[in-house]
Design a protein around this motif. Structure first.
Motif, mmCIF file in Angstrom:
data_model
loop_
_atom_site.group_PDB
_atom_site.id
_atom_site.type_symbol
_atom_site.label_atom_id
_atom_site.label_comp_id
_atom_site.label_asym_id
_atom_site.label_seq_id
_atom_site.Cartn_x
_atom_site.Cartn_y
_atom_site.Cartn_z
ATOM 1 N N ARG A 178 92.112 86.429 168.893
ATOM 2 C CA ARG A 178 92.365 87.601 168.061
ATOM 3 C C ARG A 178 93.820 87.490 167.633
ATOM 4 N NH1 ARG A 178 91.212 93.284 170.584
ATOM 5 N NH2 ARG A 178 92.909 92.604 171.934
ATOM 6 N N GLY A 179 94.021 87.151 166.367
ATOM 7 C CA GLY A 179 95.353 86.759 165.951
ATOM 8 C C GLY A 179 95.735 85.484 166.689
ATOM 9 N N LYS A 180 96.935 85.436 167.210
ATOM 10 C CA LYS A 180 97.369 84.271 167.967
ATOM 11 C C LYS A 180 97.006 84.362 169.447
ATOM 12 C CE LYS A 180 101.289 83.179 164.967
ATOM 13 N NZ LYS A 180 102.759 82.966 164.875
ATOM 14 N N LEU A 362 93.405 81.153 159.479
ATOM 15 C CA LEU A 362 93.554 82.597 159.649
ATOM 16 C C LEU A 362 94.857 83.069 159.024
ATOM 17 C CD1 LEU A 362 91.828 84.797 161.095
ATOM 18 C CD2 LEU A 362 93.390 84.570 163.024
ATOM 19 N N ASP A 363 95.902 82.238 159.138
ATOM 20 C CA ASP A 363 97.202 82.564 158.569
ATOM 21 C C ASP A 363 97.380 81.990 157.167
ATOM 22 O OD1 ASP A 363 97.826 83.946 160.826
ATOM 23 O OD2 ASP A 363 99.074 82.394 161.727
ATOM 24 N N PRO A 427 89.111 86.199 158.477
ATOM 25 C CA PRO A 427 90.450 86.735 158.180
ATOM 26 C C PRO A 427 90.551 88.248 158.269
ATOM 27 C CG PRO A 427 89.863 84.984 156.638
ATOM 28 C CD PRO A 427 88.625 85.283 157.435
ATOM 29 N N ARG A 429 89.216 90.297 160.176
ATOM 30 C CA ARG A 429 89.242 90.762 161.555
ATOM 31 C C ARG A 429 90.253 90.003 162.410
ATOM 32 N NH1 ARG A 429 84.638 93.256 163.648
ATOM 33 N NH2 ARG A 429 85.873 93.249 165.564
ATOM 34 N N SER A 430 90.958 89.046 161.811
ATOM 35 C CA SER A 430 91.922 88.205 162.542
ATOM 36 C C SER A 430 91.268 87.541 163.756
ATOM 37 C CB SER A 430 93.143 89.024 162.979
ATOM 38 O OG SER A 430 93.868 89.465 161.868
#
Length: 459
Positions: A178-180, A362-363, A427, A429-430
């Motif tokens: 979730r994200g990083k 994602l980024d 993306p 929802r990260s």
């Protein structure tokens, strides 16, 4: 020598017995054709070499999982043919015919295991012993390195269900970001954070990413004809010379091949070079007018990058341009004996490294503040153009589109590979979901249901 020939004859006899249907008690099935045996032997040599010397698996583990549930025409032969593992030279040999040399796969520094051509006694390029086994953990903080904080997120029921076979298939590992932040990680027995497995067709998405880096560097343009040197002497009006890099990345070359698209056994297991096999297929449809999933298209895309980059830049391009920059230090891209990256399938990597790969997308192509991919590349690879697959997921440029999956946001896309390799990127929802497997044929993992269940748990 006589004993050795006798053992091989027994192995071949065993193959014919194992392959016979149980109901056919009065008629013994014929032994496999010589070429089928040669490919089966090459399959075993290649998979044993990479799984043991890159992935850190044992011979018994590979025999029980990686070499079962494979293509049915090879499975019995692979089980019966004898393999010899030489750790001093990091070589696996598999005998299959008393009159011919055994099939041979050897680990080479930086480019993994390479299959020698059928009939060859050694690799044409000198082999040297490389580091054997998984790469060591990096002490740098995640995501560039492997120093992780304790996972604070509650355990995900869907992950446990996947490890238990609840979504079909044979799950070997799951990582969820979730994200990083790594919020879930789990492995089957015999696998772990540093166990590399073959990506199979997830490698196609990695090739699309390498093409994006080459675009950013100004080496290629997606709308320009692919640079295939073997076609250079064709007439200027030749249709093959009109195939663009974009056509190749979208499985829209219009080229013929001897199967429906994703079987290139001569290259993967026969030791045939990319530049011997893929460049010789004739055109049968206008480029861009037909979707036909094809390993050949991606192999030709990488062939085009080789011509555009030049030999010096191409030699370590996957590692230098991508893997090393985003911490994928447990990843190895393999080549054929002529130095062509077999990047439609033969990349070996870990679940964590694939999570890093997903995080790059994602980024939006930026890693730690540095732009790796051209601005807009994520949009490019996730935008359909021209004909689409007749059913199932849609297709962009080397990535599959999950925009019609119930319970999954429309911007979800994925890198998919044989035997259950998946990298799902969402993306909005990260979220990045990596699922590794060694699924048997006709027992495919339900990635759509798994993704929806993960998203329902992660708020």
């Amino acid at each position: 020598m006589a004993d050795r020939r006798a053992r091989i004859r027994l192995a071949i006899l065993a193959v014919s017995v194992f392959a016979a249907p149980l109901a056919a008690q009065q008629a013994r099935a014929p032994a496999p054709a010589p070429y089928t045996l040669a490919i089966a032997a090459g399959y075993k040599a290649a998979m044993m070499c990479s799984a043991i010397f890159i992935g850190g698996r044992t011979e018994a583990q590979v025999s029980a999982l990686e070499l079962t549930g494979i293509y049915p025409e090879y499975e019995a032969a692979v089980a019966a043919l004898p393999a010899k593992i030489d750790r001093a030279t990091a070589t696996v040999t598999v005998s299959y015919d008393p009159a011919l040399p055994p099939r041979r796969a050897t680990l080479r520094p930086g480019t993994g295991c390479t299959n020698a051509p059928i009939g060859a006694t050694t690799l044409p390029l000198a082999a040297r012993v490389a580091t054997i086994g998984p790469a060591p953990a990096s002490p740098s903080p995640w995501p560039l390195g492997d120093a992780l904080p304790r996972i604070a997120h509650p355990p995900l029921a869907a992950v446990a269900k996947a490890l238990g076979g609840g979504y079909k298939g044979r799950t070997t590992g799951v990582v969820v970001l979730r994200g990083k932040q790594l919020i879930a990680e789990a492995y089957a027995d015999g696998f772990g954070p540093y166990t590399a497995q073959r990506t199979w067709s997830v490698a196609k998405s990695i090739t699309g990413t390498l093409a994006g880096i080459a675009v950013k560097d100004g080496a290629v343009k997606v709308d320009a004809p692919a640079r295939i040197p073997e076609w250079a002497d064709e007439p200027s009006g030749s249709t093959r010379r009109q195939i663009t890099l974009d056509n190749l990345l979208r499985m829209a070359s219009g080229l013929h091949s001897d199967t429906a698209g994703n079987r290139t056994d001569a290259v993967y297991f026969g030791g045939t070079a990319v530049t011997e096999e893929t460049v010789q297929w004739p055109i049968e449809a206008k480029p861009g007018a037909r979707f036909r999933y094809a390993n050949n298209d991606i192999l030709l895309a990488m062939r085009s990058l080789r011509a555009a980059l030049g030999e010096v830049r191409y030699r370590d391009f996957p590692a230098r341009a991508l893997f090393d920059r985003i911490g994928m230090r447990h990843t190895v891209a393999e080549t054929d004996w002529r130095g062509n990256y077999v990047s439609s399938s033969q990349i070996w990597t870990t679940a964590r490294d694939l999570a890093r790969f997903g995080l790059l997308y994602l980024d939006d192509g930026v890693w730690n503040g540095t732009r790796i991919l051209p601005s807009g590349w994520r949009t490019y690879v996730t935008t359909p153009s021209g004909p689409q697959p007749p059913s199932g997921f849609g297709y962009g440029a080397t990535f599959w589109l999950m925009n019609k999956v119930p319970g999954v946001p429309a911007d979800a896309f994925s890198a998919n590979g044989n035997r259950g390799q998946f990298v799902v990127i969402i993306p909005s929802r990260s979220i990045v979901i990596v699922r590794r497997g060694e699924d048997a044929a006709n027992d495919g993992f339900d990635i759509a249901r798994f993704t929806a269940d993960i998203l329902a748990e992660v708020q």
